[in-house]
Design a protein around this motif. Structure first.
Motif, short mmCIF file in Angstrom:
data_model
loop_
_atom_site.label_atom_id
_atom_site.label_comp_id
_atom_site.label_asym_id
_atom_site.label_seq_id
_atom_site.Cartn_x
_atom_site.Cartn_y
_atom_site.Cartn_z
N VAL A 245 34.92 38.50 46.03
CA VAL A 245 35.29 38.29 44.63
C VAL A 245 34.50 39.24 43.73
N ALA A 246 33.20 39.38 44.01
CA ALA A 246 32.36 40.28 43.21
C ALA A 246 32.87 41.72 43.31
N SER A 247 33.25 42.13 44.52
CA SER A 247 33.78 43.49 44.71
C SER A 247 35.09 43.68 43.97
N GLY A 248 35.96 42.66 44.04
CA GLY A 248 37.25 42.75 43.36
C GLY A 248 37.11 42.85 41.86
N PHE A 249 36.30 41.97 41.28
CA PHE A 249 36.09 42.02 39.83
C PHE A 249 35.35 43.29 39.43
N GLY A 250 34.45 43.77 40.30
CA GLY A 250 33.76 45.03 40.01
C GLY A 250 34.73 46.20 39.94
N ALA A 251 35.72 46.21 40.85
CA ALA A 251 36.73 47.28 40.83
C ALA A 251 37.57 47.21 39.56
N ILE A 252 37.94 45.98 39.16
CA ILE A 252 38.73 45.82 37.93
C ILE A 252 37.91 46.29 36.73
N THR A 253 36.62 45.94 36.72
CA THR A 253 35.73 46.35 35.63
C THR A 253 35.67 47.87 35.52
N MET A 254 35.53 48.54 36.66
CA MET A 254 35.46 50.00 36.65
C MET A 254 36.78 50.60 36.14
N TYR A 255 37.90 50.04 36.57
CA TYR A 255 39.21 50.53 36.12
C TYR A 255 39.35 50.36 34.60
#
Length: 340
Positions: A165-175
């Motif tokens: 979940v942390a990785s997924g939200f981190g990717a969205i944050t970067m995008y």
């Protein structure tokens, strides 16, 4: 036995307060503009005030110290609650993705209102924690969806799901952050590293209501957290509404994390390390564990901020990075110990 444990608790509290006081002293007197203790005391007591000293103490150093302490308390308390609910000593707001979810929502807020809203103005400062709360709730809902097994939260799956979940939200944050204009992107990147560079009294005022309301609510349920160390069936047999109490405690901890992320970005590992240190010092009874976790978290953040702004001077290292340098090896140590 009870008297000795009570005496130990107060010794630990006073010792932790002494560490915080030492960190505050060093932070107030040291920096690009060094000040003597006498000058700091005179400035604080308004004795022969000097404009330069007022600027350094009241506009730059003191709000940064106070905000760091409040963030440390919030993250330490939230970490002890999450570890108590999940019965997992490796659980932590950062590792479970709550920080990432709250951070993603705040970055989305920055994108939606870029150029229209001053992110250090009152409206933005008071609104960002609400966005953070929504993001933290989204992360928690995702964790609950995938980490439950046969109607129960599986501690083994919890960490794996949390990391995903942390990785997924981190990717969205970067995008989302890449969609910003260059100046806002730079601000978002610094903020995401876990920084209190831009601390001011507005941020302090924003944090206070969340702490004043949620910390007492959590502390008054400390006996419930003690019962949660048993299995859910045993807790239910004692007349406790298990799911309702879990939801209240979890919402309280998410609120504390979201308020912290809104003013400082994602500062990881405080919610993991502070409860572990507190548990070693005062035991597993949450009535004592929660306040000591909060004070330990405050000591960690204030000390790490002092290290970040002085050891690497004239450059400044974000407090989140300083704590991560300590937190990553400690997390690996806990993983190895849990396997053995």
């Amino acid at each position: 036995m009870h008297k000795s444990s009570g005496a130990r608790f107060w010794i630990v509290v006073l010792s932790t307060l002494a560490v915080i006081a030492a960190a505050v002293y060093l932070s107030l007197t040291n920096g690009t503009f060094d000040m003597s203790v006498l000058e700091v005391v005179k400035t604080l007591l308004r004795l022969n005030p000097v404009p330069e000293h007022d600027l350094v103490v009241f506009e730059f150093r003191l709000p940064r110290i106070v905000l760091g302490g409040l963030i440390g308390i919030a993250l330490g308390v939230a970490g002890s609650v999450i570890q108590g609910i999940t019965r997992n000593g490796l659980a932590d707001p950062g590792i479970l993705g709550i920080n990432a979810g709250a951070g993603m929502a705040v970055v989305l807020f920055m994108l939606l209102f870029q150029g229209q809203l001053n992110t250090t103005g009152w409206l933005a400062v008071m609104t960002m924690p609400m966005f953070g709360l929504v993001g933290g709730l989204a992360a928690t809902a995702t964790i609950y969806l995938f980490a439950r097994s046969q109607g129960r939260l599986d501690p083994q799956r919890l960490i794996l799901v949390g990391i995903a979940v942390a990785s997924g939200f981190g990717a969205i944050t970067m995008y989302v952050s890449l969609k910003m204009n260059p100046s806002d992107f730079e601000m978002a990147v610094v903020w995401l590293a876990g920084s209190i560079y831009s601390a001011n009294w507005k941020f302090v005022v924003t944090m206070l209501p969340w702490l004043i309301v949620l910390v007492p609510v959590i502390w008054l349920r400390s006996h419930i957290l003690d019962l949660f160390q048993l299995d859910d069936a045993s807790v239910s047999s004692l007349g406790v509404a298990v799911e309702r109490e879990k939801n209240i405690l979890l919402l309280g901890s998410i609120g504390l994390v979201s308020a912290s992320v809104a003013v400082s970005g994602s500062i990881g590992f405080v919610g993991l390390i502070a409860p572990h240190i507190a548990r070693r010092l005062v035991g597993i009874q949450h009535k004592r564990l929660i306040p000591v976790s909060g004070l330990t978290g405050a000591a960690m953040v204030v000390t790490a901020d002092f290290i970040g702004k002085t050891v690497f001077a004239p450059a400044q290292l974000a407090v989140g990075i300083v704590i991560s340098i300590i937190g990553v090896p400690y997390f690996v140590y806990l993983l190895i110990r849990s396997k053995s």
